[in-house]
Design a protein around this motif. Sequence first.
Motif, PDB file in Angstrom:
ATOM      1  N   THR A  85       0.826  -1.202   0.000  1.00 21.56           N
ATOM      2  CA  THR A  85       0.000   0.000   0.000  1.00 21.56           C
ATOM      3  C   THR A  85       0.860   1.252   0.000  1.00 21.56           C
ATOM      4  OG1 THR A  85      -0.117   0.124   2.416  1.00 21.56           O
ATOM      5  CG2 THR A  85      -1.756  -1.262   1.291  1.00 21.56           C
ATOM      6  N   HIS A  86       0.230   2.351  -0.341  1.00 21.32           N
ATOM      7  CA  HIS A  86       0.915   3.651  -0.330  1.00 21.32           C
ATOM      8  C   HIS A  86       1.442   3.961   1.059  1.00 21.32           C
ATOM      9  CE1 HIS A  86       1.257   8.054  -0.097  1.00 21.32           C
ATOM     10  NE2 HIS A  86       1.485   8.022  -1.404  1.00 21.32           N
ATOM     11  N   THR A  87       0.664   3.641   2.077  1.00 18.94           N
ATOM     12  CA  THR A  87       1.072   3.916   3.462  1.00 18.94           C
ATOM     13  C   THR A  87       2.305   3.113   3.845  1.00 18.94           C
ATOM     14  OG1 THR A  87      -1.237   4.348   4.066  1.00 18.94           O
ATOM     15  CG2 THR A  87       0.314   3.905   5.864  1.00 18.94           C
ATOM     16  N   GLN A  88       2.346   1.842   3.443  1.00 15.47           N
ATOM     17  CA  GLN A  88       3.497   0.998   3.760  1.00 15.47           C
ATOM     18  C   GLN A  88       4.766   1.528   3.093  1.00 15.47           C
ATOM     19  OE1 GLN A  88       1.711  -2.758   2.354  1.00 15.47           O
ATOM     20  NE2 GLN A  88       1.987  -3.581   4.417  1.00 15.47           N
ATOM     21  N   VAL A  89       4.665   1.900   1.824  1.00 14.08           N
ATOM     22  CA  VAL A  89       5.830   2.403   1.109  1.00 14.08           C
ATOM     23  C   VAL A  89       6.289   3.732   1.691  1.00 14.08           C
ATOM     24  CG1 VAL A  89       6.689   3.176  -1.131  1.00 14.08           C
ATOM     25  CG2 VAL A  89       5.165   1.190  -1.001  1.00 14.08           C
ATOM     26  N   LEU A  90       5.340   4.605   2.025  1.00 10.56           N
ATOM     27  CA  LEU A  90       5.688   5.898   2.617  1.00 10.56           C
ATOM     28  C   LEU A  90       6.438   5.700   3.928  1.00 10.56           C
ATOM     29  CD1 LEU A  90       5.530   8.984   2.779  1.00 10.56           C
ATOM     30  CD2 LEU A  90       3.266   8.728   3.839  1.00 10.56           C
ATOM     31  N   ARG A  91       5.959   4.779   4.748  1.00  3.55           N
ATOM     32  CA  ARG A  91       6.623   4.522   6.031  1.00  3.55           C
ATOM     33  C   ARG A  91       8.024   3.959   5.818  1.00  3.55           C
ATOM     34  NH1 ARG A  91       3.352   1.027   7.871  1.00  3.55           N
ATOM     35  NH2 ARG A  91       1.897   2.527   8.789  1.00  3.55           N
ATOM     36  N   ALA A  92       8.175   3.076   4.838  1.00  2.00           N
ATOM     37  CA  ALA A  92       9.489   2.491   4.554  1.00  2.00           C
ATOM     38  C   ALA A  92      10.473   3.545   4.070  1.00  2.00           C
ATOM     39  CB  ALA A  92       9.357   1.379   3.512  1.00  2.00           C
ATOM     40  N   ALA A 114      13.912  12.551   2.291  1.00  5.48           N
ATOM     41  CA  ALA A 114      13.430  13.930   2.244  1.00  5.48           C
ATOM     42  C   ALA A 114      12.203  14.071   1.341  1.00  5.48           C
ATOM     43  CB  ALA A 114      14.542  14.863   1.776  1.00  5.48           C
ATOM     44  N   CYS A 115      12.135  13.277   0.294  1.00  7.81           N
ATOM     45  CA  CYS A 115      11.033  13.381  -0.679  1.00  7.81           C
ATOM     46  C   CYS A 115      10.102  12.173  -0.592  1.00  7.81           C
ATOM     47  CB  CYS A 115      11.589  13.518  -2.085  1.00  7.81           C
ATOM     48  SG  CYS A 115      12.711  14.900  -2.322  1.00  7.81           S
ATOM     49  N   ALA A 116       9.991  11.601   0.593  1.00  4.21           N
ATOM     50  CA  ALA A 116       9.195  10.382   0.758  1.00  4.21           C
ATOM     51  C   ALA A 116       7.749  10.577   0.319  1.00  4.21           C
ATOM     52  CB  ALA A 116       9.255   9.914   2.209  1.00  4.21           C
ATOM     53  N   GLU A 117       7.139  11.674   0.690  1.00  3.21           N
ATOM     54  CA  GLU A 117       5.733  11.893   0.348  1.00  3.21           C
ATOM     55  C   GLU A 117       5.533  12.041  -1.155  1.00  3.21           C
ATOM     56  OE1 GLU A 117       4.153  15.135   2.548  1.00  3.21           O
ATOM     57  OE2 GLU A 117       4.422  14.173   4.506  1.00  3.21           O
ATOM     58  N   GLN A 118       6.502  12.665  -1.829  1.00  2.00           N
ATOM     59  CA  GLN A 118       6.382  12.844  -3.269  1.00  2.00           C
ATOM     60  C   GLN A 118       6.686  11.552  -4.035  1.00  2.00           C
ATOM     61  OE1 GLN A 118       8.121  14.819  -1.238  1.00  2.00           O
ATOM     62  NE2 GLN A 118       6.984  16.766  -1.311  1.00  2.00           N
ATOM     63  N   LEU A 119       7.571  10.707  -3.487  1.00  3.87           N
ATOM     64  CA  LEU A 119       8.008   9.507  -4.198  1.00  3.87           C
ATOM     65  C   LEU A 119       7.213   8.259  -3.836  1.00  3.87           C
ATOM     66  CD1 LEU A 119      11.888   9.984  -3.946  1.00  3.87           C
ATOM     67  CD2 LEU A 119      10.441  10.393  -5.936  1.00  3.87           C
ATOM     68  N   ALA A 120       6.453   8.310  -2.750  1.00  2.00           N
ATOM     69  CA  ALA A 120       5.751   7.116  -2.279  1.00  2.00           C
ATOM     70  C   ALA A 120       4.806   6.555  -3.341  1.00  2.00           C
ATOM     71  CB  ALA A 120       4.987   7.422  -0.995  1.00  2.00           C
ATOM     72  N   GLY A 121       4.062   7.415  -4.009  1.00  2.00           N
ATOM     73  CA  GLY A 121       3.129   6.945  -5.024  1.00  2.00           C
ATOM     74  C   GLY A 121       3.838   6.286  -6.193  1.00  2.00           C
ATOM     75  N   ALA A 154      16.179   1.755  -2.541  1.00  3.73           N
ATOM     76  CA  ALA A 154      14.752   1.575  -2.789  1.00  3.73           C
ATOM     77  C   ALA A 154      14.378   0.098  -2.736  1.00  3.73           C
ATOM     78  CB  ALA A 154      14.379   2.173  -4.142  1.00  3.73           C
ATOM     79  N   MET A 155      15.282  -0.764  -3.253  1.00  8.47           N
ATOM     80  CA  MET A 155      15.026  -2.196  -3.223  1.00  8.47           C
ATOM     81  C   MET A 155      14.980  -2.709  -1.787  1.00  8.47           C
ATOM     82  SD  MET A 155      14.343  -4.889  -4.826  1.00  8.47           S
ATOM     83  CE  MET A 155      14.279  -6.628  -4.449  1.00  8.47           C
ATOM     84  N   LYS A 156      15.811  -2.152  -0.925  1.00  8.29           N
ATOM     85  CA  LYS A 156      15.796  -2.572   0.472  1.00  8.29           C
ATOM     86  C   LYS A 156      14.452  -2.254   1.118  1.00  8.29           C
ATOM     87  CE  LYS A 156      20.778  -2.269   1.263  1.00  8.29           C
ATOM     88  NZ  LYS A 156      21.875  -1.612   2.013  1.00  8.29           N
ATOM     89  N   CYS A 157      13.836  -1.154   0.700  1.00  7.75           N
ATOM     90  CA  CYS A 157      12.499  -0.826   1.213  1.00  7.75           C
ATOM     91  C   CYS A 157      11.494  -1.896   0.797  1.00  7.75           C
ATOM     92  CB  CYS A 157      12.060   0.542   0.704  1.00  7.75           C
ATOM     93  SG  CYS A 157      13.043   1.931   1.306  1.00  7.75           S
ATOM     94  N   LEU A 158      11.578  -2.330  -0.465  1.00  4.78           N
ATOM     95  CA  LEU A 158      10.673  -3.381  -0.933  1.00  4.78           C
ATOM     96  C   LEU A 158      10.967  -4.705  -0.233  1.00  4.78           C
ATOM     97  CD1 LEU A 158       8.509  -4.517  -2.753  1.00  4.78           C
ATOM     98  CD2 LEU A 158      10.174  -4.643  -4.614  1.00  4.78           C
ATOM     99  N   GLU A 159      12.240  -5.005   0.007  1.00  4.92           N
ATOM    100  CA  GLU A 159      12.600  -6.231   0.712  1.00  4.92           C
ATOM    101  C   GLU A 159      11.964  -6.274   2.099  1.00  4.92           C
ATOM    102  OE1 GLU A 159      16.809  -6.991   0.816  1.00  4.92           O
ATOM    103  OE2 GLU A 159      17.060  -6.035  -1.131  1.00  4.92           O
ATOM    104  N   LYS A 160      11.974  -5.149   2.783  1.00  6.17           N
ATOM    105  CA  LYS A 160      11.386  -5.105   4.123  1.00  6.17           C
ATOM    106  C   LYS A 160       9.898  -5.407   4.087  1.00  6.17           C
ATOM    107  CE  LYS A 160      14.736  -1.834   6.066  1.00  6.17           C
ATOM    108  NZ  LYS A 160      14.930  -0.475   6.649  1.00  6.17           N
TER     109      LYS A 160
END
Length: 372
Positions: A85-92, A114-121, A154-160
């Motif tokens: 979800t968008h929320t999960q990615v934003l938190r990561a 720094a740009c988490a909110e802009q890049l999360a989507g 970014a891949m580490k975020c997906l791995e988590k």
Amino acid sequence: MSCKNPSKLQKGHTPKNCYLDNNTRRIWQGIQAVTNYKRNTNGTETWDNTLPDNLNSFYARINRLNRDIPSKSPCNPEETSLQVTHTQVLRALQQVNPRKAAGPDGVAPRVLKACAEQLAGVYTDIFNRSLTLETVPQSFKSSVIVPVALTSVAMKCLEKLVLQSINTVVSDSVDPLQFAYRSNRSVDDAVALALHSTLEHLDKNRTYVRMLFLDYSSAFNTIRPMKLIVKLTDLGVPTPTCNWILDFLTDRPQVVRMGNKVSGKLTISTGTPQGCCLSPKLFFLYTHDCVSTDNNNLIIKYADDTTVLGFIQGGKESSYREQGAVRDRDASQPTTGGGQRMPSAAGTSEAHEQFTNSWVQYSSTAVVGYVK
């Protein structure tokens, strides 16, 4: 120990204080100050130009032993791919450490945070597309060894996020005698269990305990993806997730960088990437079935350090010798690796044998107790 240049230490950063708060950055700053370390800024290197290629070949040496052909399993129509979800990615993205180095894709952790909110989507769409297609982009699974492996942040975020999904399916209790990579478990628990089991057995007459201490050579690098996927499937991990993991672990581009010199690219299809968030969990599940087949033996594991305990009574060692892998071999026979090789063990997991017996070595052996 005195600092050669006390002015380098910030206020309160005495050599002693640098080690008190367990902050690795401050520890390194303290070591630099104490040793008067100076970074080489003239751009000159003294090593051979072929060293990066030689190192890359060395790091990839185990890959040559793997003859498995990766093959994804057909998915059941009722099984759906993991979606984030968008929320999960934003938190990561918000939890990214901005001080870490960028991976081969060049995306700096500081920018992601720094740009988490802009890049999360954007990353939510990329991650879900990757999970749906069961394919990992080459830029996400590439690594640069410097000498630690740098991979995509970014891949580490997906791995988590994938790791969280696996944890909901497979409980840590699947391997109760593995004391690493588990919450509320430590090496002290492993030592306590070994000591308690040994002393409890020695309270009986005509008993002693044999201990075999094993150490894997390049443990994470010896994981065979196809065998891992079979075990993940048996543990209930969904087929789409297994296929995604298989794609992640195979055909991984790898180079070594030393200064301004970069080695040629090698493609790796064995093991898990260094520093990968999934690596500890995958190794945990890969070796979970390496357990004792006899009540007179006990196999205790802490990461890749393994101890085989044989509870001997009346001098009967047959079950230990079959389980402990000292059968048909003189335990004092050395190998080129500096230890003794572990022969094939009847009843133990094939994961314990790795590719060849030479990848599992004795650290040491011991006999505790006496025959009354």
